[in-house]
Motif scaffolding. Structure first.
Motif, PDB file in Angstrom:
ATOM      1  N   PHE A  42       0.835  -1.207   0.000  1.00 11.57           N
ATOM      2  CA  PHE A  42       0.000   0.000   0.000  1.00 11.57           C
ATOM      3  C   PHE A  42       0.868   1.255   0.000  1.00 11.57           C
ATOM      4  O   PHE A  42       0.616   2.217  -0.715  1.00 11.57           O
ATOM      5  CB  PHE A  42      -0.945   0.005   1.210  1.00 11.57           C
ATOM      6  CG  PHE A  42      -1.766   1.278   1.322  1.00 11.57           C
ATOM      7  CD1 PHE A  42      -2.724   1.588   0.362  1.00 11.57           C
ATOM      8  CD2 PHE A  42      -1.568   2.166   2.370  1.00 11.57           C
ATOM      9  CE1 PHE A  42      -3.464   2.757   0.443  1.00 11.57           C
ATOM     10  CE2 PHE A  42      -2.302   3.338   2.456  1.00 11.57           C
ATOM     11  CZ  PHE A  42      -3.258   3.638   1.499  1.00 11.57           C
TER      12      PHE A  42
ATOM     13  N   MET B 196       3.852   1.632  -1.172  1.00 12.33           N
ATOM     14  CA  MET B 196       4.463   1.831  -2.490  1.00 12.33           C
ATOM     15  C   MET B 196       3.428   2.248  -3.530  1.00 12.33           C
ATOM     16  O   MET B 196       3.699   3.080  -4.389  1.00 12.33           O
ATOM     17  CB  MET B 196       5.196   0.570  -2.924  1.00 12.33           C
ATOM     18  CG  MET B 196       6.453   0.342  -2.116  1.00 12.33           C
ATOM     19  SD  MET B 196       7.484  -0.946  -2.819  1.00 12.33           S
ATOM     20  CE  MET B 196       6.917  -2.301  -1.889  1.00 12.33           C
ATOM     21  N   GLN B 197       2.230   1.661  -3.426  1.00 15.24           N
ATOM     22  CA  GLN B 197       1.162   2.057  -4.350  1.00 15.24           C
ATOM     23  C   GLN B 197       0.800   3.525  -4.139  1.00 15.24           C
ATOM     24  O   GLN B 197       0.498   4.248  -5.073  1.00 15.24           O
ATOM     25  CB  GLN B 197      -0.082   1.191  -4.137  1.00 15.24           C
ATOM     26  CG  GLN B 197      -0.007  -0.144  -4.843  1.00 15.24           C
ATOM     27  CD  GLN B 197      -1.351  -0.846  -4.801  1.00 15.24           C
ATOM     28  OE1 GLN B 197      -1.738  -1.388  -3.779  1.00 15.24           O
ATOM     29  NE2 GLN B 197      -2.070  -0.823  -5.905  1.00 15.24           N
ATOM     30  N   GLN B 198       0.831   3.962  -2.872  1.00 15.38           N
ATOM     31  CA  GLN B 198       0.505   5.348  -2.583  1.00 15.38           C
ATOM     32  C   GLN B 198       1.494   6.304  -3.262  1.00 15.38           C
ATOM     33  O   GLN B 198       1.218   7.460  -3.483  1.00 15.38           O
ATOM     34  CB  GLN B 198       0.479   5.579  -1.053  1.00 15.38           C
ATOM     35  CG  GLN B 198      -0.504   6.649  -0.615  1.00 15.38           C
ATOM     36  CD  GLN B 198      -0.245   8.008  -1.221  1.00 15.38           C
ATOM     37  OE1 GLN B 198       0.846   8.553  -1.095  1.00 15.38           O
ATOM     38  NE2 GLN B 198      -1.249   8.582  -1.892  1.00 15.38           N
ATOM     39  N   ARG B 199       2.656   5.796  -3.603  1.00 17.07           N
ATOM     40  CA  ARG B 199       3.632   6.649  -4.295  1.00 17.07           C
ATOM     41  C   ARG B 199       3.475   6.566  -5.809  1.00 17.07           C
ATOM     42  O   ARG B 199       4.273   7.130  -6.547  1.00 17.07           O
ATOM     43  CB  ARG B 199       5.058   6.260  -3.881  1.00 17.07           C
ATOM     44  CG  ARG B 199       5.340   6.421  -2.394  1.00 17.07           C
ATOM     45  CD  ARG B 199       4.971   7.815  -1.871  1.00 17.07           C
ATOM     46  NE  ARG B 199       5.347   7.996  -0.475  1.00 17.07           N
ATOM     47  CZ  ARG B 199       4.493   8.349   0.480  1.00 17.07           C
ATOM     48  NH1 ARG B 199       3.209   8.553   0.204  1.00 17.07           N
ATOM     49  NH2 ARG B 199       4.917   8.507   1.715  1.00 17.07           N
ATOM     50  N   GLY B 200       2.495   5.768  -6.261  1.00 15.62           N
ATOM     51  CA  GLY B 200       2.191   5.743  -7.691  1.00 15.62           C
ATOM     52  C   GLY B 200       2.600   4.478  -8.420  1.00 15.62           C
ATOM     53  O   GLY B 200       2.376   4.345  -9.611  1.00 15.62           O
ATOM     54  N   LEU B 201       3.195   3.517  -7.702  1.00 21.58           N
ATOM     55  CA  LEU B 201       3.589   2.269  -8.351  1.00 21.58           C
ATOM     56  C   LEU B 201       2.400   1.321  -8.401  1.00 21.58           C
ATOM     57  O   LEU B 201       1.638   1.243  -7.445  1.00 21.58           O
ATOM     58  CB  LEU B 201       4.722   1.595  -7.571  1.00 21.58           C
ATOM     59  CG  LEU B 201       5.984   2.417  -7.364  1.00 21.58           C
ATOM     60  CD1 LEU B 201       6.971   1.652  -6.483  1.00 21.58           C
ATOM     61  CD2 LEU B 201       6.637   2.726  -8.697  1.00 21.58           C
TER      62      LEU B 201
END
Lengths: 469, 254
Positions: free
Chosen positions: A420, A422-427
């Motif tokens: 989550f 890392m996804q929050q950073r756009g990945l």
């Protein structure tokens, strides 16, 4: 087919192709004395090799399958259905222009000639049973370095070949080393003269092209006193519905003060049984280092070993295994201390994805009468999905009072919070997974030459794309 | 001007309702603070906007410039311009700050475009200087072995690099000593501007001395019970939250 599976197919794309080839020599299916005679006749081998092969066949037939500890999947190998020798000829070409078009196309698509131009000191390219191409750079050859196929090695350099062949790994070491002894063909023979340091890697590329085939290459590398050499092997095969067998034997001999580094990037297709025996002998102050990366295959069983026979010898195994959906990577290391002041180091990292299973199997032995021996073993496992599996079987026997060993193991899982974050950073989820996995093995990837670490990262990215969704 | 609009939002985790009809309108160019006692649902609000999978939105909406983002994956929201500075950022072993940020920026480029390495490092070093971070920080693994202050600084560094339209700062002041608080606040203030909206979540008024908000909201039991200017924060500091808590309401989780 789900999206995830679709993407998983892409992983193999680089090696998953095949051109039709007419084989001039074909030993047919099944294995018996006639098969051995056929191989010996075609290759024009001396009598002592014929005897060696027949003795090995006997041992192969006598030995049971290692099913009491190993994967039951081994029972699915039907030895009678396998073709044991397939080739277009026995003499490898020294120039790519002379390599038959269909075979050349294959290696060009895999990028081998290009790599050779860029950063290699020599290349051997094996297609099914025999090397299609083998060459070293002139400057390296002038230093007295020998880099040829095993067939050529035993014929042209019998005085060195015979001295070491089968000495590090006896034929009867295990059922599959015996099988290799009976049917071996291809592989490399390398000799580096005293004090010669080969600055660029020598590379072999093993390609399986035929269905129902068994590839049994045999490699022997001898680094004479004070010599240094790095050898890299890569391997691929197209994806067939039926099982393919790859069963190599690799023997390394590092004489006094010599250094051998052996790098493998295994990316077999998911139908290949990869059952390989690899062992190095390190004499006084010599060093043998295996850097072993297993990404493909259906089942891999491989435990590179080092026998430290001379005082001050060092052995090292750096191992990365990625067990994708449906795969089993049963890998590890063997460290046999047989002299004082010998040092061994094992670092193993495995990643299990989907139903993939990674097994670490280690054996370290330091007998009571030795002193000043040290072993360090680290094995870390990363689980990607909840149905992924990892097992660790470290067997460490250190006797005596003057020896030391250290063992660390860890199992971790990529957490939802981490993804989550890392996804929050756009990945994307797949990119996040991939980054986590690359981070996990980052310190080991640095041990690979640049060109290989880039390839490794790419393979892992592709593998991770299929792990989510 | 863009708006991040939260419209009568109800959110649950399991059977427990945490946000109970929360509404808020954050335009770019403004800094809003959300204050409230522990367990009022402040952090939940930030995580729900960012798309954390643990929470279920039962009714209401979150609109990014008029478009609902509730169906979007967290990474899609991030690329749209929503940034969350985490209260407890995750560790990513083996992945350096430099590589992580590079991957995050690369993910924002159209397919086939490559991030320009020299420009990237120039910008990274500029932002690190702003946050008084040493250069060797870039080669450390993300959050691994970081002190509390380093973690928070690293969050603000990421925010500075990714230049979000709306930034949610979740308890960014927690675990910071006064010096670190000043540096972090300086970093945040330098990112204020007409194209950025910020939602600063905090338990204490202290942070708001450094990051001065345009509007202060008081959140209790999953709702905003009062909104006002920055003076409202001082009132809370002086009087506590008791006046705002409805006696009949039961407390809810974090």
């Amino acid at each position: 087919m789900s999206d995830a599976q679709n993407q998983l197919e892409i992983d193999r794309e680089k090696g998953n192709f095949r051109y039709d080839v007419d084989y001039e020599f074909d030993a047919g299916t099944g294995l018996n004395e006639k098969t051995i005679d056929y191989i010996c006749d075609v290759k024009g081998e001396p009598d002592w090799i014929r005897e060696f092969r027949k003795d090995a066949l006997k041992k192969f037939l006598e030995k049971p399958m290692p099913t009491h500890w190993a994967s039951k999947d081994l029972d699915n190998i039907i030895f009678d259905n396998i073709r044991y020798y397939l080739s277009q000829g026995q003499k490898p070409k020294r120039s790519w222009d002379e390599v038959p078009e269909d075979v050349k196309k294959t290696f060009e698509r895999l990028g081998i000639p290009e790599q050779e131009r860029k950063f290699l000191a020599g290349v051997e390219a094996q297609f099914d049973s025999e090397a299609a191409y083998s060459n070293i750079k002139e400057a390296v050859g002038k230093q007295g370095v020998i880099f040829v196929g095993s067939t050529e090695g035993l014929k042209e350099h019998p005085e060195i070949f015979r001295k070491w062949f089968g000495k590090v790994i006896p034929t009867g070491d295990n059922k599959f080393s015996a099988l290799n002894g009976a049917t071996f063909s291809g592989g490399s023979f390398i000799y580096v003269p005293p004090g010669v340091k080969v600055s660029h890697p020598l590379q072999a590329y093993f390609r399986i092209n035929a269905e129902n085939f068994g590839q049994f290459e045999r490699t022997l590398i001898i680094a004479d006193e004070g010599a240094e050499v790095t050898y890299m092997e890569g391997c691929t095969a197209p994806k067939f519905d039926t099982a393919t067998l790859h069963s190599a034997v690799v023997e390394l001999v590092a004489l006094k003060g010599a250094k051998i580094q052996y790098i493998t990037v295994q990316n077999w297709s998911n139908n290949v049984f990869n059952l390989v025996t690899k062992r190095g002998l390190a004499m006084e102050d010599a060093e043998v280092k295996w850097i072993d990366c297993n990404i493909g295959s259906r089942l891999t069983m491989k435990y590179p070993g080092v026998v430290m026979k001379g005082r001050g010898a060092r052995g090292e195994v750096i191992s990365i295994a990625l067990a994708g959906d449906g795969q089993h990577q049963d890998t590890g290391a063997k460290m046999i201390h047989a002299a004082d002041d010998t040092t061994s180091n094992i670092v193993s990292k495995s990643i299990s994805v989907g139903t993939g299973r990674a097994t670490y199997r280690g054996l370290v032995n330091v007998p009571r009468h030795l002193k000043g021996c040290k072993n360090n073993t680290e094995c870390d496992a990363l689980l990607i999905n909840t149905n992924s599996r990892t097992d660790t079987y470290p067997a460490i026997t250190v006797r005596g009072t003057g020896n030391a060993c250290q063992h660390e193991a860890s199992v971790s899982q990529v957490s939802e919070e981490q993804i989550f974050y890392m996804q929050q950073r756009g990945l994307t989820e797949a990119q996040a997974m991939s980054l986590s996995v690359n981070g996990f093995i980052n310190d080991l990837v640095r041990e690979f030459p640049m060109e290989y670490s880039v390839e490794l990262k790419r393979l892992i990215d592709l593998e991770m794309e299929g792990s989510v969704g | 001007m863009k708006h991040l609009k939260i419209d009568n939002l109800h959110v649950s985790i399991g059977d427990r309702e945490i946000l109970r009809g929360l509404s808020l309108d954050l335009p770019t160019g403004q800094v809003h603070a959300i204050m409230g006692p522990n367990g009022s649902g402040k952090s939940t609000l930030a995580k729900v906007i960012a798309g954390h999978p643990d929470y279920t939105v039962t009714s209401g909406d979150v609109l990014f410039d008029g478009e609902s983002i509730l169906e979007m994956e967290p990474d899609e929201r991030a690329r749209k311009g929503i940034f969350l500075a985490f209260q407890y950022p995750s560790e990513i072993p083996g992945v350096t700050i430099a590589n992580f940020l590079r991957a995050a920026l690369q993910a924002r480029l159209p397919e086939g475009d490559e991030l320009e390495a020299t420009e990237y490092y120039a910008k990274l070093y500029e932002k690190m200087d702003l946050l008084e971070m040493p250069r060797n920080f870039t080669s450390r693994s993300v959050n691994e072995g970081f002190s509390g202050g380093e973690k928070k600084r690293c969050e603000i560094l990421q925010m500075a690099m990714l230049q979000p339209t709306f930034a949610l700062l979740d308890e960014t002041d927690s675990g910071l000593d006064i010096d670190a608080l000043k540096i972090v606040s300086h970093g945040v203030n330098s990112l204020r501007g007409p194209d950025t909206g910020m939602l600063v979540i905090t338990h204490y008024q202290r942070l708001l001395n450094y990051i001065v908000p345009d509007i202060v909201h008081v959140m209790v039991n999953g709702r905003i019970v009062e909104s006002g200017t920055k003076e409202l924060a001082l009132k809370l500091e002086a009087e506590g939250y008791d006046w705002a808590i409805e006696p009949e309401a039961e407390p809810v989780g974090a």
